[in-house]
Motif scaffolding. Sequence first.
Motif, PDB file in Angstrom:
ATOM      1  N   TRP A 283     -67.624  55.567 -30.735  1.00 16.16           N
ATOM      2  CA  TRP A 283     -67.688  55.490 -29.287  1.00 16.16           C
ATOM      3  C   TRP A 283     -68.000  54.073 -28.819  1.00 16.16           C
ATOM      4  O   TRP A 283     -68.581  53.273 -29.558  1.00 16.16           O
ATOM      5  N   ALA A 284     -67.688  53.796 -27.562  1.00 12.42           N
ATOM      6  CA  ALA A 284     -67.994  52.483 -26.982  1.00 12.42           C
ATOM      7  C   ALA A 284     -69.499  52.266 -26.895  1.00 12.42           C
ATOM      8  O   ALA A 284     -69.990  51.153 -27.130  1.00 12.42           O
ATOM      9  N   LEU A 285     -70.246  53.329 -26.578  1.00 14.57           N
ATOM     10  CA  LEU A 285     -71.694  53.207 -26.401  1.00 14.57           C
ATOM     11  C   LEU A 285     -72.406  53.186 -27.747  1.00 14.57           C
ATOM     12  O   LEU A 285     -72.254  54.099 -28.563  1.00 14.57           O
ATOM     13  N   LYS A 286     -73.191  52.134 -27.965  1.00 18.52           N
ATOM     14  CA  LYS A 286     -74.092  52.055 -29.119  1.00 18.52           C
ATOM     15  C   LYS A 286     -75.508  51.997 -28.554  1.00 18.52           C
ATOM     16  O   LYS A 286     -76.072  50.919 -28.317  1.00 18.52           O
ATOM     17  N   PRO A 287     -76.093  53.152 -28.287  1.00 17.79           N
ATOM     18  CA  PRO A 287     -77.365  53.184 -27.552  1.00 17.79           C
ATOM     19  C   PRO A 287     -78.534  52.645 -28.374  1.00 17.79           C
ATOM     20  O   PRO A 287     -78.534  52.704 -29.601  1.00 17.79           O
ATOM     21  N   GLY A 288     -79.520  52.138 -27.664  1.00 17.50           N
ATOM     22  CA  GLY A 288     -80.736  51.691 -28.332  1.00 17.50           C
ATOM     23  C   GLY A 288     -81.738  52.804 -28.498  1.00 17.50           C
ATOM     24  O   GLY A 288     -82.640  52.735 -29.323  1.00 17.50           O
ATOM     25  N   GLY A 289     -81.571  53.875 -27.708  1.00 16.14           N
ATOM     26  CA  GLY A 289     -82.565  54.937 -27.683  1.00 16.14           C
ATOM     27  C   GLY A 289     -82.310  56.099 -28.610  1.00 16.14           C
ATOM     28  O   GLY A 289     -83.205  56.902 -28.866  1.00 16.14           O
ATOM     29  N   PHE A 290     -81.106  56.217 -29.145  1.00 17.53           N
ATOM     30  CA  PHE A 290     -80.758  57.324 -30.038  1.00 17.53           C
ATOM     31  C   PHE A 290     -79.464  56.951 -30.747  1.00 17.53           C
ATOM     32  O   PHE A 290     -78.871  55.908 -30.487  1.00 17.53           O
ATOM     33  N   GLY A 291     -79.015  57.843 -31.649  1.00 25.39           N
ATOM     34  CA  GLY A 291     -77.666  57.703 -32.181  1.00 25.39           C
ATOM     35  C   GLY A 291     -77.551  57.342 -33.646  1.00 25.39           C
ATOM     36  O   GLY A 291     -76.516  57.604 -34.264  1.00 25.39           O
ATOM     37  N   LEU A 292     -78.597  56.751 -34.226  1.00 26.06           N
ATOM     38  CA  LEU A 292     -78.488  56.389 -35.640  1.00 26.06           C
ATOM     39  C   LEU A 292     -78.675  57.610 -36.537  1.00 26.06           C
ATOM     40  O   LEU A 292     -79.372  58.566 -36.189  1.00 26.06           O
ATOM     41  N   THR A 293     -78.048  57.561 -37.690  1.00 31.55           N
ATOM     42  CA  THR A 293     -78.276  58.528 -38.762  1.00 31.55           C
ATOM     43  C   THR A 293     -78.842  57.766 -39.954  1.00 31.55           C
ATOM     44  O   THR A 293     -78.595  56.567 -40.106  1.00 31.55           O
ATOM     45  N   ALA A 294     -79.601  58.442 -40.803  1.00 32.28           N
ATOM     46  CA  ALA A 294     -80.238  57.739 -41.919  1.00 32.28           C
ATOM     47  C   ALA A 294     -80.641  58.718 -43.007  1.00 32.28           C
ATOM     48  O   ALA A 294     -80.638  59.943 -42.804  1.00 32.28           O
ATOM     49  N   THR A 295     -81.009  58.168 -44.155  1.00 29.95           N
ATOM     50  CA  THR A 295     -81.647  58.928 -45.233  1.00 29.95           C
ATOM     51  C   THR A 295     -83.144  58.623 -45.226  1.00 29.95           C
ATOM     52  O   THR A 295     -83.596  57.642 -44.631  1.00 29.95           O
ATOM     53  N   LEU A 296     -83.905  59.464 -45.913  1.00 36.35           N
ATOM     54  CA  LEU A 296     -85.352  59.238 -46.056  1.00 36.35           C
ATOM     55  C   LEU A 296     -85.651  57.846 -46.611  1.00 36.35           C
ATOM     56  O   LEU A 296     -86.510  57.130 -46.088  1.00 36.35           O
ATOM     57  N   ASP A 297     -84.965  57.474 -47.669  1.00 36.77           N
ATOM     58  CA  ASP A 297     -85.266  56.189 -48.319  1.00 36.77           C
ATOM     59  C   ASP A 297     -84.945  55.013 -47.414  1.00 36.77           C
ATOM     60  O   ASP A 297     -85.673  54.011 -47.417  1.00 36.77           O
ATOM     61  N   ASP A 298     -83.865  55.123 -46.650  1.00 37.65           N
ATOM     62  CA  ASP A 298     -83.535  54.050 -45.722  1.00 37.65           C
ATOM     63  C   ASP A 298     -84.641  53.858 -44.692  1.00 37.65           C
ATOM     64  O   ASP A 298     -85.096  52.742 -44.446  1.00 37.65           O
ATOM     65  N   TYR A 299     -85.064  54.961 -44.079  1.00 34.30           N
ATOM     66  CA  TYR A 299     -86.078  54.813 -43.029  1.00 34.30           C
ATOM     67  C   TYR A 299     -87.424  54.382 -43.619  1.00 34.30           C
ATOM     68  O   TYR A 299     -88.194  53.677 -42.961  1.00 34.30           O
ATOM     69  N   MET A 300     -87.673  54.771 -44.852  1.00 37.49           N
ATOM     70  CA  MET A 300     -88.914  54.333 -45.504  1.00 37.49           C
ATOM     71  C   MET A 300     -88.912  52.820 -45.707  1.00 37.49           C
ATOM     72  O   MET A 300     -89.967  52.171 -45.602  1.00 37.49           O
ATOM     73  N   LYS A 301     -87.763  52.238 -45.988  1.00 37.14           N
ATOM     74  CA  LYS A 301     -87.702  50.772 -46.103  1.00 37.14           C
ATOM     75  C   LYS A 301     -88.123  50.120 -44.797  1.00 37.14           C
ATOM     76  O   LYS A 301     -88.854  49.120 -44.792  1.00 37.14           O
ATOM     77  N   PHE A 302     -87.664  50.684 -43.699  1.00 40.23           N
ATOM     78  CA  PHE A 302     -88.029  50.178 -42.381  1.00 40.23           C
ATOM     79  C   PHE A 302     -89.543  50.313 -42.164  1.00 40.23           C
ATOM     80  O   PHE A 302     -90.220  49.369 -41.724  1.00 40.23           O
ATOM     81  N   ALA A 303     -90.087  51.497 -42.487  1.00 40.04           N
ATOM     82  CA  ALA A 303     -91.528  51.731 -42.321  1.00 40.04           C
ATOM     83  C   ALA A 303     -92.347  50.822 -43.233  1.00 40.04           C
ATOM     84  O   ALA A 303     -93.407  50.309 -42.835  1.00 40.04           O
TER      85      ALA A 303
END
Length: 421
Positions: A283-303
């Motif tokens: 889609w044209a919209l790449k929102p900042g408030g929602f929309g991403l998908t991830a795995t546990l390990d990916d988000y843990m890297k961020f944390a």
Amino acid sequence: MKKTILAILPVLLIASAFQLSTTHKNKPAFIVTPDVKNRIDATLKRFTDSGKTAGVSALIFEKGKEVYFNAFGYADREANKPMDRNTLVRIFSMTKPVTGVALMTLYDKGAFQLDDPLSKYCPEFTDMKVYKGVDASGNLILEPAKRPITIRDITRHTAGFAGTDIPALADLVKKANYMAPTNTLSEMAKKLASLPLQFHPGDQWAYGPSVDVQAYLVEKLSGKPFDQYVKETILDPLKMTNTRYVIPENDRGRFAALYNRSDAGVLTRVPDEQANSFNTKDWALKPGGFGLTATLDDYMKFAQMLVNKGQLGKVRILKTETVKLMSTNHLSDTITQRLWLPSKGRVGFGIDFAVRTQPPANKEENNGVVGEFFWDGAASTVFWVDPTNNLTAVLFTQLVPFDKVKLHKSFRDAVYGEFQP
């Protein structure tokens, strides 16, 4: 008497030293001990066995080490696919902290100050008007905003953007349709800026499109599409290779189904064409408030980057002092209207994180440690960063409406133990 005390003093000192030594030795090195792991297992399994959610997974790191992972139930109940470590989920509003970090990388470069007017960079938001009511004919009564919206306002949800709880504004919001996926961030911003504010900037805390405006600001300041900037600045350096808006065809088999739980407690699958529509098309919209998908390990890297004060391994994303700034409460006591934020516990709000300012008042409140910062997502996902214990936790499930089953409360109690007044 004096001689007697002097005679036994060495014995008392030795006994005291032994007691201190023993106490230190018996103190667990980690919060997540084997007993705690069993408690977390039992808690999460209970939620899937009882049918409160179809599947759940959790990952916890403490002092830089993985101390817990497990998954229970199904990512796709109908296809008999178990929830596992590689399951892709919709993180919804857990996209917001990623956006906040992207914005603050530009702060680190000196691109803006938090108290700069938003209109300095996004002139659409100049001379905003504020809703005051309607006249006898039903026409809106507006007044000039007492001050400009600042960048700090869009990072802490005090901008005043129109919501849907006031009927006269709800009609305008619906007509503007600013969050339509066919809008670019620029089109979204123009449509949003055309609407009156619901309250004067800084007067209240109200969740809304502020973080989508942050994404637009990132584009304006960086000169790059928002999703490209996030990929180059956060996702690629942290090797978050499974975090994206659009899931490619060959990975869609890992995409979890989304389930709705009725008031009667019945789980039904949200139709795939509805649940997957945003993440299977570019889609044209790449929102900042929602929309991403991830795995546990990916988000843990961020944390883990956040608990390590902006750095993961040799990769630095943010300055140490910037992470501290983001994880500090920015809401003054004068901001008394805070919508549902108090339901998260005794918290304030920093830059795209809730920040715990006081311990739980009672055992019914969400458990946690003062100084932790966290956020969650509409499908009942949650993560938190506990700097005091150098602990990060990520919990994934795909359940709407948001956490009516109190999964987050139970998970926190399983990690920390039930709150003792």
